[in-house]
Design a protein around this motif. Structure first.
Motif, PDB file in Angstrom:
ATOM      1  N   TYR A   8      -4.848   7.314   2.874  1.00  0.00           N
ATOM      2  CA  TYR A   8      -4.672   6.165   3.749  1.00  0.00           C
ATOM      3  C   TYR A   8      -4.181   5.005   2.889  1.00  0.00           C
ATOM      4  O   TYR A   8      -4.671   4.817   1.791  1.00  0.00           O
ATOM      5  CB  TYR A   8      -6.016   5.819   4.406  1.00  0.00           C
ATOM      6  N   PRO A   9      -3.162   4.270   3.297  1.00  0.00           N
ATOM      7  CA  PRO A   9      -2.549   4.150   4.623  1.00  0.00           C
ATOM      8  C   PRO A   9      -1.206   4.884   4.782  1.00  0.00           C
ATOM      9  O   PRO A   9      -0.311   4.390   5.466  1.00  0.00           O
ATOM     10  CB  PRO A   9      -2.363   2.645   4.753  1.00  0.00           C
ATOM     11  N   ASP A 157     -10.201  -1.987   4.642  1.00  0.00           N
ATOM     12  CA  ASP A 157      -8.782  -2.303   4.452  1.00  0.00           C
ATOM     13  C   ASP A 157      -8.583  -3.305   3.315  1.00  0.00           C
ATOM     14  O   ASP A 157      -7.613  -3.213   2.558  1.00  0.00           O
ATOM     15  CB  ASP A 157      -8.169  -2.850   5.747  1.00  0.00           C
TER      16      ASP A 157
END
Length: 174
Positions: A8-9, A157
């Motif tokens: 990810y991402p 994030d």
């Protein structure tokens, strides 16, 4: 050498995978490579998009990377029924250094094809139900972090962004 697992991402992880039109030797080889990568990375499940192949193919082995006694390969799996609710801690080979509790159905029924093209139906509960839902989510471009609170997701994030800005020599897996 095992297939590389995307992190990810990476955009492939957010894309809906295409159905497998025909089970070929290339599909069987991909499934074998996925199992090898799953075991090499201490996983119990892996979806084709996690290795860069945007097709509906998953491998699962709850016996873990050490025993390797219960490998299941599912082509075009579909969750046809779900009931109840459970909350378990999840992690993901594509989501590094993060585990958290996720709510999922307690019982699921999944239909798929095996590598010989034979239809199969799996009635699952507990860890197998969680694993099947987690891997089928990957085929729909959904990660387990898409199922957590906005606050927890924002915090994760932020960590990913910080890791991306850290020079390679300083990166750790924390």
């Amino acid at each position: 050498m095992p297939l590389e697992i995307l992190k990810y991402p990476h955009p492939v992880l957010a894309k809906k995978a295409e159905p497998v039109a025909e089970i070929t030797d290339a599909i069987r080889e991909l499934a074998a490579g996925m199992a090898e990568a799953m075991y090499a990375n201490q996983g119990i499940g892996l979806a084709a998009p996690q290795v860069g192949a945007s097709i509906r193919l998953i491998v699962i082995d709850l016996s873990g990377p050490d025993k390797r006694e219960a490998l299941m390969t599912l082509v075009n799996p579909v969750i046809t029924a779900a009931s109840g609710e459970q909350e378990d801690e999840e992690g993901c080979l594509s989501v590094r250094s993060y585990r958290t509790k996720v709510r999922r159905a307690a019982n699921v029924t999944v239909t798929a094809l095996d590598l010989a093209g034979q239809p199969l139906t799996i009635e699952a509960d507990e860890l197998l139900a969680v694993c099947l839902q987690h891997e089928v989510d990957h085929l729909d471009g959904v990660l387990f972090i898409d199922r957590i609170s906005r606050l927890k997701r924002a915090m994760y994030d932020k960590r990913v962004k910080r890791w991306a800005q850290t020079p390679p020599a300083e990166k750790t897996n924390s």
